[in-house]
Design an enzyme around this catalytic site. Structure first.
Site, PDB file in Angstrom:
ATOM      1  N   HIS A  98     -42.534 -66.847  -4.983  1.00  0.00           N
ATOM      2  CA  HIS A  98     -41.238 -66.276  -5.385  1.00  0.00           C
ATOM      3  C   HIS A  98     -41.238 -66.034  -6.892  1.00  0.00           C
ATOM      4  O   HIS A  98     -41.192 -66.973  -7.686  1.00  0.00           O
ATOM      5  CB  HIS A  98     -40.079 -67.201  -5.008  1.00  0.00           C
ATOM      6  CG  HIS A  98     -38.745 -66.548  -5.204  1.00  0.00           C
ATOM      7  ND1 HIS A  98     -37.867 -66.293  -4.174  1.00  0.00           N
ATOM      8  CD2 HIS A  98     -38.145 -66.062  -6.323  1.00  0.00           C
ATOM      9  CE1 HIS A  98     -36.787 -65.694  -4.646  1.00  0.00           C
ATOM     10  NE2 HIS A  98     -36.932 -65.552  -5.958  1.00  0.00           N
ATOM     11  N   HIS A 100     -40.245 -62.857 -10.213  1.00  0.00           N
ATOM     12  CA  HIS A 100     -39.610 -61.586 -10.608  1.00  0.00           C
ATOM     13  C   HIS A 100     -40.429 -60.979 -11.736  1.00  0.00           C
ATOM     14  O   HIS A 100     -40.168 -61.220 -12.913  1.00  0.00           O
ATOM     15  CB  HIS A 100     -38.160 -61.820 -11.047  1.00  0.00           C
ATOM     16  CG  HIS A 100     -37.274 -62.255  -9.918  1.00  0.00           C
ATOM     17  ND1 HIS A 100     -36.507 -61.378  -9.189  1.00  0.00           N
ATOM     18  CD2 HIS A 100     -37.082 -63.474  -9.357  1.00  0.00           C
ATOM     19  CE1 HIS A 100     -35.857 -62.041  -8.242  1.00  0.00           C
ATOM     20  NE2 HIS A 100     -36.197 -63.321  -8.327  1.00  0.00           N
ATOM     21  N   GLN A 193     -30.863 -56.377  -6.026  1.00  0.00           N
ATOM     22  CA  GLN A 193     -30.284 -57.404  -6.896  1.00  0.00           C
ATOM     23  C   GLN A 193     -28.753 -57.347  -6.958  1.00  0.00           C
ATOM     24  O   GLN A 193     -28.084 -58.372  -6.990  1.00  0.00           O
ATOM     25  CB  GLN A 193     -30.858 -57.245  -8.311  1.00  0.00           C
ATOM     26  CG  GLN A 193     -30.216 -58.096  -9.393  1.00  0.00           C
ATOM     27  CD  GLN A 193     -30.609 -59.556  -9.308  1.00  0.00           C
ATOM     28  OE1 GLN A 193     -31.695 -59.940  -9.701  1.00  0.00           O
ATOM     29  NE2 GLN A 193     -29.715 -60.391  -8.799  1.00  0.00           N
ATOM     30  N   HIS A 251     -33.123 -63.718  -0.806  1.00  0.00           N
ATOM     31  CA  HIS A 251     -32.446 -64.652  -1.702  1.00  0.00           C
ATOM     32  C   HIS A 251     -31.215 -65.129  -0.931  1.00  0.00           C
ATOM     33  O   HIS A 251     -30.259 -64.375  -0.762  1.00  0.00           O
ATOM     34  CB  HIS A 251     -31.997 -63.949  -2.982  1.00  0.00           C
ATOM     35  CG  HIS A 251     -33.063 -63.757  -4.005  1.00  0.00           C
ATOM     36  ND1 HIS A 251     -34.133 -62.934  -3.803  1.00  0.00           N
ATOM     37  CD2 HIS A 251     -33.212 -64.308  -5.240  1.00  0.00           C
ATOM     38  CE1 HIS A 251     -34.902 -62.967  -4.889  1.00  0.00           C
ATOM     39  NE2 HIS A 251     -34.371 -63.794  -5.776  1.00  0.00           N
ATOM     40  N   GLU A 254     -27.985 -68.794  -2.767  1.00  0.00           N
ATOM     41  CA  GLU A 254     -28.325 -69.358  -4.077  1.00  0.00           C
ATOM     42  C   GLU A 254     -27.024 -69.638  -4.821  1.00  0.00           C
ATOM     43  O   GLU A 254     -26.606 -68.910  -5.713  1.00  0.00           O
ATOM     44  CB  GLU A 254     -29.223 -68.403  -4.881  1.00  0.00           C
ATOM     45  CG  GLU A 254     -29.748 -69.045  -6.161  1.00  0.00           C
ATOM     46  CD  GLU A 254     -30.578 -68.098  -7.015  1.00  0.00           C
ATOM     47  OE1 GLU A 254     -30.685 -66.907  -6.677  1.00  0.00           O
ATOM     48  OE2 GLU A 254     -31.123 -68.565  -8.045  1.00  0.00           O
ATOM     49  N   ASP A 350     -40.252 -68.443  -9.546  1.00  0.00           N
ATOM     50  CA  ASP A 350     -39.072 -67.599  -9.750  1.00  0.00           C
ATOM     51  C   ASP A 350     -39.091 -66.863 -11.083  1.00  0.00           C
ATOM     52  O   ASP A 350     -39.032 -65.642 -11.111  1.00  0.00           O
ATOM     53  CB  ASP A 350     -37.782 -68.427  -9.595  1.00  0.00           C
ATOM     54  CG  ASP A 350     -36.574 -67.580  -9.212  1.00  0.00           C
ATOM     55  OD1 ASP A 350     -36.726 -66.356  -9.078  1.00  0.00           O
ATOM     56  OD2 ASP A 350     -35.484 -68.156  -9.046  1.00  0.00           O
TER      57      ASP A 350
HETATM   58 ZN   LIG Z   1     -35.442 -64.903  -7.249  1.00  0.00          ZN
END
Ligand SMILES: [Zn+2]
Length: 471
Positions: A98, A100, A193, A251, A254, A350
């Site tokens: 995971h 970005h 996102q 996702h 979260e 992440d």
């Molecule tokens: Zn993430």
């Protein structure tokens, strides 16, 4: 091992020099091709005297044409290159399931996250997006991948934001994916996102991204306007994945809100569409705050759907609990309970130096260490398992082919300056050699301090402090 051979510092340095040499020292290389009929009998690389993650001692690993052709003690035959592991740990590569990569190394652009919250991070990324250029995204990503390769990461699943009509990050990371084939397997997730429904063009952009070659379907149900929209987004996203035979990584929940229960819908859609084993729930932090009774119903549903769980300890421990006074929640999902139920739990990193997290150095051992602390789980068994949570477990989540230290697997592995997996986590062990396709692609000198204290040893090596019973 890194023991002194003659009781002097120079003896120790000689021992370390053996570790740090590859092709350079003639005594360490046995290349001799005597005729064309013998070419095939010469290995490209043999690693000798390694400890494996399963505790096997004195193991050799022979590699030829990019594959592991033999693992065992005292492998015979010649090799173009020999590495003496010196009784240290050889592991399959770290896998970050995971990440970005479109945002990495952007810390401070265009400003810092002052509240430290997930929501300010998303807002800040929204400010940066219009300013991005194709070249700048590629440059940051490649710079990150240099670091990741040096840290022994061999595969990364990166989410890529599709909420930008230019799809600039998608194009850039597809280019990066091709460029880094020789050293990192990059799997990309089409990630809306700003919300699959909340962002007006996210749906069409996500489909365009998949058409362009993005591998995995992503989503963010807890960021949609309503719980109902969140559940509906999961239904449609899983249907898109089923129709295209793609994996899913959401996702999911979260948040510290115990009523954020989208993972229930994710498990339901997974089962309904026959996607068992192909769907991952990332973060799942609301499970930290949920009612125990509800969780006792939820986890069996996740098991039934064979969901993969991806906690991200560095980020969960810093982004969650921000609205609490005291006590402050840790936010990490229920790792021991998910594990005990048989769910594949893999830790992700992440972020590294981006709008959500100001630290990080592509170190999956740092991620594992934070997981141990934040859960917390300090039994020998649980700490040993945590090493799997950054190696074999994420490899399973990504459906990687040829991963592992067995005959027939790809010749990808890492020599660590540690005697066993728990020691590797304790030390955030130095990566002495990173091997990809049977070739050393990164190496570091052994980490060793010289001390100048009367009556004390001349050098200190953290790996020498392993507890009794370590390899
Ligand atoms: Zn993430």
């Amino acid at each position: 091992m890194l023991r002194e051979t003659n009781g002097t510092a120079s003896g120790l340095w000689r021992a370390l020099a053996v570790l740090s040499t590859g092709t350079h020292q003639s005594g360490n290389v046995t290349a001799s091709i005597r005729g064309p009929w013998e070419v095939n009998s010469v290995h490209d690389l043999i690693v000798r005297n390694a400890v494996l993650p399963d505790g096997s001692l004195d193991m050799d690993i022979a590699c030829r044409q990019g594959l592991i052709v033999e693992v065992g003690p005292n492998i015979t035959g010649e090799a173009r290159q020999t590495i003496d592991a010196g009784g240290l740990l050889v592991s399959p590569p770290f896998v970050d399931c995971h990440f970005h990569m479109d945002a990495t190394l952007s810390l401070g652009l265009p400003r810092l996250n002052m509240s430290g919250t997930l929501l300010e991070g998303i807002a800040l990324w929204g400010e940066l997006k219009p300013l991005l250029t194709h070249e700048a995204v590629i440059e940051r990503a490649l710079r990150y991948c240099d670091l990741a390769a040096s840290q022994g990461i061999g595969a990364i699943r990166s989410h890529v934001d599709v909420c930008d009509d230019r799809l600039l990050c998608v194009e850039a990371l597809l280019d990066v994916k091709k460029k880094i084939v020789p050293y990192i397997d990059l799997q990309l997730v089409a990630f809306p996102q700003d919300g699959f429904y909340r962002s007006p063009t996210a749906r069409q952009n996500l489909l365009r991204a998949l058409d362009m070659g993005v591998d995995v379907v992503g989503g963010i149900p807890h960021f949609e306007r309503t719980m109902a929209d969140g559940a509906q987004s999961l239904k449609e996203l899983c249907e898109i994945a089923a129709a295209r035979s793609l994996l899913v990584d959401i996702h999911c929940d979260e948040t510290d809100d115990p009523l954020s229960r989208h993972v229930e819908a994710l498990a339901y859609e997974t089962k309904r569409l026959g996607l068992m084993g192909r769907v991952a729930g990332s973060h799942l932090t609301s499970m930290h705050s949920m009612d125990n009774y509800y969780v006792s119903k939820l986890i069996p549903l996740m098991v039934e759907a064979q969901l993969h769980a991806i906690p991200n300890p560095l980020i969960n421990i810093t982004l969650q609990g921000r609205h609490d006074t005291y006590p402050k929640r840790r936010g990490l999902t229920r790792v021991p309970e998910l594990r005990a139920a048989g769910i594949n739990v893999a830790f992700g990193q992440d972020c590294t130096m981006d709008p959500w997290y100001p630290l990080g150095q592509a170190d999956m051992l740092d991620v594992a260490s934070m997981g141990i602390h934040a859960v917390p789980m300090t039994s020998r068994e649980a700490m040993r398992w945590t090493f799997d949570a950054v190696t074999v477990n994420p490899a399973r989540t990504l459906h990687l082919d040829g991963y592992g230290l067995a005959k027939g697997c790809k010749a990808n592995f890492v020599l660590l300056q540690a005697k066993d997996p728990i020691e590797a986590i304790r030390l955030r062990a130095n990566r002495l050699k990173v091997v990809r396709g049977g070739r050393v692609i990164a190496e570091s000198d052994p980490r060793l301090a010289r001390i100048h204290l009367d009556g004390r040893p001349a050098t200190v090596n953290g790996a020498d402090y392993a507890p009794r019973g370590s390899a």
